[in-house]
Design an enzyme around this catalytic site. Structure first.
Site, PDB file in Angstrom:
ATOM      1  CG  ASP A 114      -1.717   0.000  -6.256  1.00 38.74           C
ATOM      2  OD1 ASP A 114      -1.749  -0.577  -6.994  1.00 38.74           O
ATOM      3  OD2 ASP A 114      -0.790   1.013  -5.939  1.00 38.74           O
ATOM      4  CG  ASP A 167      -3.405   8.184  -4.593  1.00 38.31           C
ATOM      5  OD1 ASP A 167      -3.909   7.230  -5.245  1.00 38.31           O
ATOM      6  OD2 ASP A 167      -2.401   8.838  -4.693  1.00 38.31           O
ATOM      7  CG  HIS A 168      -1.002   4.459  -5.049  1.00 32.20           C
ATOM      8  ND1 HIS A 168      -0.902   3.708  -5.999  1.00 32.20           N
ATOM      9  CD2 HIS A 168      -0.789   6.058  -5.826  1.00 32.20           C
ATOM     10  CE1 HIS A 168      -0.666   4.290  -7.093  1.00 32.20           C
ATOM     11  NE2 HIS A 168      -0.761   5.545  -7.032  1.00 32.20           N
TER      12      HIS A 168
END
Length: 295
Positions: A114, A91-92
């Site tokens: 991201d 994630d991210h």
């Protein structure tokens, strides 16, 4: 995409892609559980097996920076041994170097590229390059057109940056990069929503879904536990959301149980009870997301 416009081999059989594609087709969503330690990984797998639900184990770049590939490889092994479909996603990932390093470690089925803290043109340039890098290694990608505000443990916050809501046109630009998952900004924020609570632009989410929802799966970030429970999560699924990131309630439960029991129970008992408590929270979210029984 490759130079001739085709996708690299292996992406169509990617486990994370298959799990979330099935959720979209079945009109439910997958709990993507943000895990900071081994206990959370175990809790996610046990919850998925207990509920007969597919799931995603999500790690932040911090896990690679802190423990190199150790936690990643534990997550990948846990996913491989599970009796239900589970994949591992980052994630991210907000730094090009950590994205390349993570992709080369092996073990990730997906990585969120991201670059939303950059302005539009640089965001697109970097995202295109990094999507190709991941895809060439059989890893699917997620991107964030626009910018989701707020702060979350494990990522750089965007509190001091302007929120940029995602338009259908922006979504189309990112789909053209070859991504599989898209995380739109439609009033959702990381962390706390403030006194007014969520002020979500479902009209915008609907427009994005109509524009690109047949080609990419839509991801919900900012599902704060005070608001995103059964009713609101089901509403988001109705607009095409097929993956929901679950973070705050899991880590808060781990901390709460530890605070209550450390010094009063043996450490092994504390760890077991923390894991059991996180499992219950994850199971509850699987019920709300309607993924229970879908494995």
């Amino acid at each position: 995409m490759t130079a001739n416009g085709t996708r690299p081999k292996g992406l169509e059989t990617n486990k994370a892609k298959a799990i979330v594609d099935a959720a979209w087709k079945g009109k439910y969503a997958i709990a993507a559980v943000c895990c900071y330690n081994l206990e959370a990984i175990i809790a996610t797998v046990r919850a998925a097996e207990a509920k007969k639900s597919p799931a995603l184990i999500q790690l932040f770049p911090w896990s690679v920076e802190f423990a190199d590939g150790l936690l990643l490889h534990a997550a990948a092994e846990a996913a491989a041994k599970a009796t239900v479909p589970i994949a591992v996603h980052m994630d991210h990932a907000q730094n090009p170097d950590i994205i390349r390093r993570s992709a080369d470690l092996g073990g990730f089925d997906g990585i969120m590229v991201d670059m939303s803290h950059y302005e539009r043109d640089e965001n697109l340039r970097l995202s295109r390059e990094l999507v190709q890098y991941c895809n060439a290694r059989g890893i699917i990608t997620e991107c964030e057109p626009g910018r989701i505000n707020g702060s979350e443990d494990g990522i750089a916050d965007t509190i001091n940056l302007d929120e940029v809501l995602t338009t259908p046109e922006q979504a189309e630009e990112f789909v053209a990069l070859g991504i599989d998952w898209l995380a739109p900004a439609f009033g959702n924020v990381h962390g706390n929503y403030g006194p007014k609570g969520p002020e979500l632009r479902f009209d915008l989410l609907e427009a994005v879904a109509k524009q690109v929802g047949d080609r990419v799966r839509i991801v919900l970030h900012g599902a704060h536990e005070d608001y995103f429970q059964n009713e609101l999560l089901r509403k988001c699924i109705g607009y095409g959301v097929a993956k929901v990131n679950i973070n705050g309630p899991v880590q808060k439960t781990f901390i709460r149980v530890g605070a209550e029991l450390i010094g009063k129970e043996p450490l092994t008992t504390v760890i077991e009870k923390q894991t059991d408590a996180m499992q219950k929270i994850i199971e509850e979210n699987m019920d709300w997301l309607n993924s229970s029984g879908k494995a």
